[in-house]
Write an enzyme that holds these catalytic residues in place. Structure first.
Site, mmCIF file in Angstrom:
data_model
loop_
_atom_site.group_PDB
_atom_site.id
_atom_site.type_symbol
_atom_site.label_atom_id
_atom_site.label_comp_id
_atom_site.label_asym_id
_atom_site.label_seq_id
_atom_site.Cartn_x
_atom_site.Cartn_y
_atom_site.Cartn_z
ATOM 1 N N TYR A 94 -13.158 -4.161 0.144
ATOM 2 C CA TYR A 94 -14.395 -3.681 -0.469
ATOM 3 C C TYR A 94 -15.450 -4.774 -0.587
ATOM 4 C CZ TYR A 94 -17.528 -0.729 -3.170
ATOM 5 O OH TYR A 94 -18.606 0.002 -3.563
ATOM 6 N N TYR A 96 -1.769 -10.338 5.004
ATOM 7 C CA TYR A 96 -1.766 -8.924 5.406
ATOM 8 C C TYR A 96 -3.166 -8.546 5.865
ATOM 9 C CZ TYR A 96 -1.114 -3.803 4.816
ATOM 10 O OH TYR A 96 -1.055 -2.443 4.996
ATOM 11 N N LYS A 135 1.392 -10.033 8.344
ATOM 12 C CA LYS A 135 1.554 -8.628 8.700
ATOM 13 C C LYS A 135 0.239 -8.209 9.343
ATOM 14 C CE LYS A 135 2.181 -3.982 6.763
ATOM 15 N NZ LYS A 135 2.340 -3.181 5.517
ATOM 16 N N ARG A 173 -8.189 -0.392 6.265
ATOM 17 C CA ARG A 173 -8.215 -0.138 4.823
ATOM 18 C C ARG A 173 -9.152 -1.073 4.068
ATOM 19 N NH1 ARG A 173 -4.440 3.233 2.493
ATOM 20 N NH2 ARG A 173 -2.754 3.969 3.833
ATOM 21 N N THR A 175 0.820 -1.213 0.000
ATOM 22 C CA THR A 175 0.000 0.000 0.000
ATOM 23 C C THR A 175 0.851 1.260 0.000
ATOM 24 O OG1 THR A 175 -1.632 -1.223 1.295
ATOM 25 C CG2 THR A 175 -1.926 1.154 1.144
ATOM 26 N N ILE A 229 6.759 -4.766 9.702
ATOM 27 C CA ILE A 229 6.789 -4.345 8.297
ATOM 28 C C ILE A 229 6.513 -2.851 8.344
ATOM 29 C CG2 ILE A 229 5.886 -4.653 5.979
ATOM 30 C CD1 ILE A 229 7.307 -7.120 7.131
#
Length: 305
Positions: A108, A134, A162, A139, A45, A206
């Site tokens: 989404y 992740y 992560k 997000r 990202t 990370i």
């Protein structure tokens, strides 16, 4: 594969016309490796990968692998909210020599836990590369429950997660319930939780902040590992205001601005990201300067045996 303690989610430098600045990207790669980065995550990202074309993502991974030249592992962000596209990008990362892949939870779509598990499992079975999950619910709109992470850890090539949920309880539950800490490793996705996660058995971070304070973060980790918890805590507390400043505006605008202080041409971002305003830069500068003064007291110290 040992990713070390600090992986850097690398930015992508752009020219004023919006194209990728590959000579500057090479400079960044070399700087990170020389300044505290144990592995590089390309096309995460922080790289602004949502604004990058498929061709650009493929080329950035290829270029990064080439310029790293085996000095540290390169993890390619190939995850997407479409499983088939994630598989296609994973195959391209394999072809271009990536050492592993990172798969973000499907954003989404907001799948349930069965859908999240099936998404990751399907991609992992399509590659021989080790996989980093992740989880970043802020997000994606979905949280990968710890039970799902533990179940996924049983898939042989799923090696790391992560965890950017910011939830230390959830991270602790994963660490406690995987079959063996030697087979599956939990990394924080939040710089401010690096030391707390290490304290409960996590593997590392990370990082975004490692672009500009990678050596300081390594010093903090080394101090912790050697039992100098007072020094580790001191560095952690000093880092916190800077970490908050690096995320006071949408990532990666602040870290790109911070990198200009080290002589890099990294100010440009792609819409819908925006360059910080003069006022925002001035606020950051004050925190940056304060941190540099505090850092003088521990940069002189070596905890290395």
């Amino acid at each position: 594969m040992n990713l070390g303690r600090i992986g850097t989610a690398m930015i992508t430098p752009f020219k004023e016309d919006g194209t990728i600045n590959y000579p500057e990207l090479e400079r960044i790669i070399n700087y990170l490796i020389d300044n505290g980065t144990d592995c590089i995550v390309a096309c995460g990202t922080t790289s602004e990968n949502p604004t990058m074309s498929t061709e650009e993502k493929i080329e950035v991974v290829r270029f990064t692998v080439e310029k790293v030249a085996g000095r540290v592992p390169v993890i390619a962000g190939t995850g997407d909210n479409e499983t088939a596209y994630s598989i296609a990008m994973t195959h391209k990362a394999e072809e271009n020599g990536a050492d592993g892949i990172m798969l973000v939870a499907p954003y989404y779509n907001k799948p349930n836990q069965r859908g999240i598990f099936a998404h990751f499992e399907t991609i992992a079975k399509e590659t021989s590369l080790p996989v980093m999950l992740y989880n970043v619910p802020g997000r994606t709109g979905v949280n990968v429950a710890f039970e799902t992470s533990v179940a996924l850890s049983k898939i042989p090539n799923i090696s790391w997660i992560k965890e950017a949920s910011g939830n230390l309880d959830q991270m602790g539950d994963i660490i406690e319930n995987v079959d063996s800490e030697d087979d599956f490793f939990v990394y924080s996705g939040d710089d401010g939780l690096t030391l707390p996660l290490l304290a409960i058995g996590g593997a590392g971070i990370i990082s975004v902040a490692a672009h500009v304070v990678g050596n300081d973060m390594q010093l903090m980790i080394k101090a912790f590992e050697e039992g100098n918890h007072e020094l580790a805590a001191k560095i952690h507390r000093a880092l916190l205001p800077l970490v908050r400043a690096l995320f006071a505006q949408p990532n990666p605008s602040p870290v790109k601005y911070a990198m200009t202080k080290l002589g890099f041409d990294t100010l440009n971002v792609r819409l819908p990201m925006m360059e910080m305003t003069d006022e925002e830069k001035a606020n950051f500068d004050r925190i940056w300067d304060t941190y540099q003064e505090k850092a003088k007291s521990f940069r002189k110290i070596s905890t290395f045996s």
